[in-house]
Scaffold this motif. Structure first.
Motif, PDB file in Angstrom:
ATOM      1  N   ARG A  70      -1.844  10.954  10.161  1.00 36.86           N
ATOM      2  CA  ARG A  70      -3.240  10.903   9.714  1.00 36.86           C
ATOM      3  C   ARG A  70      -3.781   9.486   9.663  1.00 36.86           C
ATOM      4  O   ARG A  70      -3.038   8.510   9.593  1.00 36.86           O
ATOM      5  N   SER A  71      -5.107   9.386   9.680  1.00 40.40           N
ATOM      6  CA  SER A  71      -5.762   8.118   9.359  1.00 40.40           C
ATOM      7  C   SER A  71      -6.571   8.321   8.089  1.00 40.40           C
ATOM      8  O   SER A  71      -6.775   9.448   7.650  1.00 40.40           O
ATOM      9  N   PHE A  72      -7.006   7.212   7.487  1.00 42.76           N
ATOM     10  CA  PHE A  72      -7.733   7.288   6.216  1.00 42.76           C
ATOM     11  C   PHE A  72      -9.216   6.975   6.425  1.00 42.76           C
ATOM     12  O   PHE A  72      -9.579   6.151   7.258  1.00 42.76           O
TER      13      PHE A  72
ATOM     14  N   GLN B 295       0.346   4.358  -0.843  1.00 43.16           N
ATOM     15  CA  GLN B 295      -0.207   5.600  -0.308  1.00 43.16           C
ATOM     16  C   GLN B 295      -0.051   5.645   1.216  1.00 43.16           C
ATOM     17  O   GLN B 295       0.323   6.661   1.793  1.00 43.16           O
ATOM     18  N   ARG B 296      -0.338   4.503   1.840  1.00 43.34           N
ATOM     19  CA  ARG B 296      -0.226   4.464   3.296  1.00 43.34           C
ATOM     20  C   ARG B 296       1.225   4.619   3.723  1.00 43.34           C
ATOM     21  O   ARG B 296       1.534   5.326   4.674  1.00 43.34           O
TER      22      ARG B 296
ATOM     23  N   SER C 288      -6.943   1.830   5.143  1.00 36.36           N
ATOM     24  CA  SER C 288      -5.766   1.728   4.294  1.00 36.36           C
ATOM     25  C   SER C 288      -4.647   1.090   5.102  1.00 36.36           C
ATOM     26  O   SER C 288      -3.885   1.765   5.767  1.00 36.36           O
TER      27      SER C 288
ATOM     28  N   ASN D   7       0.852  -1.187   0.000  1.00 41.61           N
ATOM     29  CA  ASN D   7       0.000   0.000   0.000  1.00 41.61           C
ATOM     30  C   ASN D   7       0.890   1.240   0.000  1.00 41.61           C
ATOM     31  O   ASN D   7       1.285   1.745   1.043  1.00 41.61           O
TER      32      ASN D   7
ATOM     33  N   ALA E 289       2.053   8.105   3.686  1.00 44.13           N
ATOM     34  CA  ALA E 289       1.419   8.829   4.788  1.00 44.13           C
ATOM     35  C   ALA E 289       2.091   8.539   6.127  1.00 44.13           C
ATOM     36  O   ALA E 289       1.940   9.300   7.074  1.00 44.13           O
TER      37      ALA E 289
END
Lengths: 344, 286, 250
Positions: free
Chosen positions: C84-86, A213-214, C90, A211, A217
């Motif tokens: 952050r969380s989604f 994107q994660r 995710s 993943n 992040a």
């Protein structure tokens, strides 16, 4: 763009211990295989070829199995490694170490360039970009026939001895001696790659595969990781290419062809994506099959097509996945059978 | 001198129309099904060989021109029903690998059936000879090729723009939600589109057979060129496939006399540049 | 003068002519739970994307602890203390729950995470952090299970757990209860409440009962702009807020 494998989940503490044993076990198994190969096989040359392609498949696995990047660009590094080391030996009189080092460095530099370009796109556009660059490399090699020999290939590639000054320490003229050289290099790369995949860097590659994107992040500059793994993979692949040139005493144009990329990919997938030992299995199975069958049934590649489809649809873990679940069952493990192909 | 260029440009248009026929199928399948078909080049190959077999059995090119693409489409339809349908939901990576396997199987089967050496196919009798305008001469068959594929392009355009089937395909390519509203019919729509797209590659194979013959290892080359055209034109775009097909065909044809490897190098460089700077191609949707 | 942790000044994000975020100035006090609500299409998610760095705002500035972060990429913001969380779960589906959290803790290593020669168990602080969070979010018993095999409610909890692993100054939570069953919501509410005791939180949430019970400050957005801001009581009684929501229902 994820590739699910068996090697990635530690399902329970028990399983984690098992996996640890399996990890150490594969390193031992790998060493045993390397000693036995030239004894069992009809020729040391065949054994050498297996290990060279296992090296290339292992490098491909770092991209595909660990980072989830399906690249058709491996032939660029394989071919460039072969051409550049051969040219260095022919024109610059480079010795063994020099030629191999030049191959590795140029593979890394090329992979840096290719990686930096390709990771700007994702998914199908990434794949297309690697495909376009491979085709460019092929036609470039074809065009520069003064250097590469074009369609005829680059002939008279030497296999220099390990030497200090004028004194020859070890000659690799005999197939078995050259096998020993390739086997030691493969063992070194295998152990290093194992260490890398168990590092913070390696664990982050899996995160990117699962993943991206994660991962981003969470604070990882994923582009940097992808470029790094490209460089690693390119260097190893170029080394394999250089050794292949020395083995054949010849660099055919097909080394830098799209088909070479496909062949390396197929070995990686059939062996088992995400498993370094699987790459050895995949390369071994395919090179052997080719050697055994090509004389009696020239259309044996048909089987590769069937195997490729079967692995993707039914057995994501490839040969390694099949083997390790067999081992696990033999041990009478009580842990729940691991869900192999993810959520489908 | 001018005639030489005219000759090359006409050749390029013919080649470009062949590229269009191959690519438009690939792009239709990608647009509607979001499916990447790496076996597309292999179906071109089958088209060429079917043309060879039908012509040598019946001596009738026109029969091959009709039956060849239909047989390829039928093969595609069967394959879609049995295998491809199961992998639509998988990530592109897996689609690529499975279709790569299919391409390998088709290639090897073709060699088993037709042998490892290429076959040549005679130009149909009615189209032998050349057209003369003043001192300029041009082969009939090549003119026919341009005209016929232009006709196919028009029919295809009408099919996509003026029929219910076309409306469904276009709607489906616009958004996947629209597709899911179709319910159970969707599988039929997918099968037909896949068969149509692959059938067009088969048609391209038949049409190019009298010029270039049938060769067992042509698949990957055809696939590569089809991707060049699809990427430059924009994935999923009909107009893009046409314009980019013609551009690539003409450029390649003009450069064959000057520097053939350079032409291929340039074409793939163009593909890379387009992906990097304008990933949606000349006509693709952003 | 309150201690401001995150500030936006005239933040705007336009897609062509459409202004999804249209001049939003927020001040999020340190130690508070600050919630952004608003009807669908009010610009909450676009605002959130600007804060996480997924979108670059077309105008305005974002300051974290007085430091300009408007152009910082998403991964760069973690090291500065934002996490952050989604909204749509995710996770690293195929990796174990413990590994998900360990990776989340390792993320603040920045360049050091590129280390390819160290063994994972040499970085004990990340292992310990993962264990600590496992206890805190009540998933210790499922540590070895692949994240994809957790129930949906547990996945939502893990989602938030991963966001707190890097010890952020500011926690950005994007609809943490989204898609959760009625039975699971109370545990999430109490988790966020607890987190609020030692974190500053910016929350985007639809569920009004949660918003009213745990928020210190609520900002109501409508059509890309701030409509009302205040404590839950003020917001509850504001006529404009009711109009905005009624407008959505109509």
């Amino acid at each position: 763009m994820t590739t699910k494998t068996l090697d990635t989940v530690a399902a329970s503490p028990g399983r984690r211990r098992f996996k640890g044993r399996l990890g150490a076990g594969t390193t031992l198994a790998m060493l045993a295989v390397m000693v036995l190969l030239p004894l069992v096989l009809p020729s040391a040359t065949l054994a050498t070829e297996i290990l060279i392609f296992a090296m290339a498949a292992l490098a491909c696995n770092l991209l595909l199995g660990f980072t989830g990047l399906l690249s058709f660009g491996q032939a660029i590094f394989f071919g460039a490694g072969a051409y550049i080391s051969a040219l260095a030996m022919i024109h610059l009189n480079a010795g063994l170490i020099g030629a191999l080092l030049i191959a590795v460095v140029s593979g890394c530099v090329l992979a840096l360039g290719v990686g930096m370009l390709c990771i700007r796109r994702k998914g199908i556009y990434f794949v297309m970009l690697t495909l376009a660059l491979t085709q460019m490399a092929y036609f470039l090699a074809y065009t520069l026939s003064d250097w590469t020999g074009g369609d005829n290939g680059l002939l008279d590639v030497p296999r220099p001895p390990l030497a200090v000054g004028e004194t020859t320490l070890i000659s690799f003229a005999s197939p078995l001696a050259f096998y020993a050289l390739v086997a030691s290099l493969f063992a070194l790369i295998y152990v290093v790659a194992r260490r890398i995949t168990d590092s913070p860097f390696g664990s982050t590659l899996l995160a990117i595969r699962e993943n991206e994107q994660r991962a981003s992040a969470l604070g990882y500059d994923t582009r940097l990781f992808k470029i790094m793994v490209f460089v690693l993979s390119g260097g190893i692949t170029a080394l394999a290419g250089a050794l292949y040139g020395m083995l054949l005493n010849f660099v055919p144009l097909s080394n830098i062809e799209l088909l070479m990329s496909e062949q390396i990919l197929i070995m990686t997938i059939i062996g088992g994506t995400g498993s370094l030992f699987g790459s050895l299995l995949g390369a071994g199975a395919i090179v052997l099959l080719g050697d055994l069958l090509s004389s009696i049934w020239p259309r044996w590649m048909l089987l590769l097509g069937v195997a490729l489809i079967a692995v993707v649809i039914f057995m994501r873990g490839g040969l390694w996945g099949g083997l390790s679940s067999l081992l696990e069952r033999r041990r009478g493990s009580h842990t729940k059978p691991h869900k192999e192909a993810g959520h489908d | 001198m001018l005639n030489v260029y005219l000759f090359q440009i006409l050749n390029g248009l013919g080649l470009g129309m062949i590229y269009f026929l191959i690519s438009v199928g690939l792009t239709l399948i990608f647009g509607l099904l979001n499916f990447v078909n790496f076996a597309h080049g292999a179906f071109f190959l089958v088209g060429s060989y079917l043309c060879y077999t039908l012509v040598s059995l019946t001596g009738n090119f026109w029969l091959a021109l009709i039956a060849g693409p239909l047989l390829v489409a039928l093969l595609a339809w069967a394959l879609e029903r049995s295998l491809i349908q199961r992998i639509y939901h998988l990530p592109h990576t897996f689609q690529i690998l499975v279709t790569l396997g299919i391409a390998l199987i088709i290639q090897e089967l073709s060699i088993m059936i037709w042998g490892p050496v290429g076959k040549s196919i005679p130009t149909p009798e009615a189209l032998q000879g050349v057209v003369r305008i003043g001192n300029f001469a041009y082969p009939y068959y090549r003119l026919f090729l341009i005209g016929f594929s232009a006709l196919v392009a028009v029919v295809l355009w009408l099919l996509l723009e003026r029929t219910r089937f076309g409306a469904l395909v276009r709607a489906g390519s616009e958004s996947t939600e629209m597709v899911s509203l179709l319910g159970s019919n969707i599988f039929r729509l997918f099968s037909i589109t896949f068969a149509l797209g692959v059938g067009l590659a088969g048609l391209a194979g038949v049409l190019s057979a009298p010029l270039r013959g049938a060769h067992p290892f042509i698949g990957p080359e055809v696939l590569g060129l089809a991707f060049v055209v699809v990427v430059i034109g924009g994935m999923g775009s009909f107009t893009g496939a046409l314009v980019a097909g013609l551009i690539v065909g003409v450029v390649q044809s003009l450069m064959t006399s000057l520097w053939p490897q350079g032409a291929s190098l340039m074409i793939y460089a163009a593909m890379a540049v387009v992906i990097l700077l304008r990933p949606h191609g000349l006509f693709g949707r952003a | 003068m309150t201690d401001v942790l995150l500030e936006t000044r005239d933040l705007a994000l336009a897609y062509g002519a459409f202004r999804a975020v249209d001049g939003v100035s927020l001040r999020i006090a340190r130690g508070s739970i600050h919630t952004v609500i608003g009807p669908n299409g009010a610009g909450k998610t676009s605002l959130f994307h600007c804060l996480t760095g997924e979108r670059r705002p077309t105008a305005g500035r974002i300051l974290l602890d007085g430091r300009e972060i408007t152009r910082e990429p998403p991964h760069g913001r973690v090291g500065l203390g934002m996490s952050r969380s989604f909204q749509v779960t995710s996770l690293f589906q195929e990796l174990s729950v413990h590994e998900n959290l360990r990776l989340a803790a390792q993320g603040i290593d920045g360049w050091r995470a590129l280390n390819f020669w160290q063994r994972l168990n040499k970085r004990r602080e990340h292992l310990a952090r993962a264990d600590e969070i496992l206890e805190r979010i009540g998933l210790a018993e499922r540590a070895g299970v692949a994240a994809g095999e957790l129930s949906h409610g547990q996945q939502r909890i893990l989602e938030v757990g991963m966001a707190i692993c890097p010890r952020p100054k500011l926690l950005l939570l994007d609809e943490p209860t989204s898609g959760m069953g009625i039975d699971d919501i109370p545990s999430m509410t109490s988790l966020i409440g607890e987190l609020g005791e030692d974190h500053s939180i910016l929350l985007i949430e639809h569920n009004m009962s949660i918003v009213m019970s745990i928020s210190d400050t609520i900002t109501v957005m409508n059509r890309g702009q701030v409509l009302v801001e205040g404590d839950p009581e003020t917001v509850r009684s504001d006529a404009r807020v009711r109009d905005a929501y009624l407008g959505e229902a109509a």
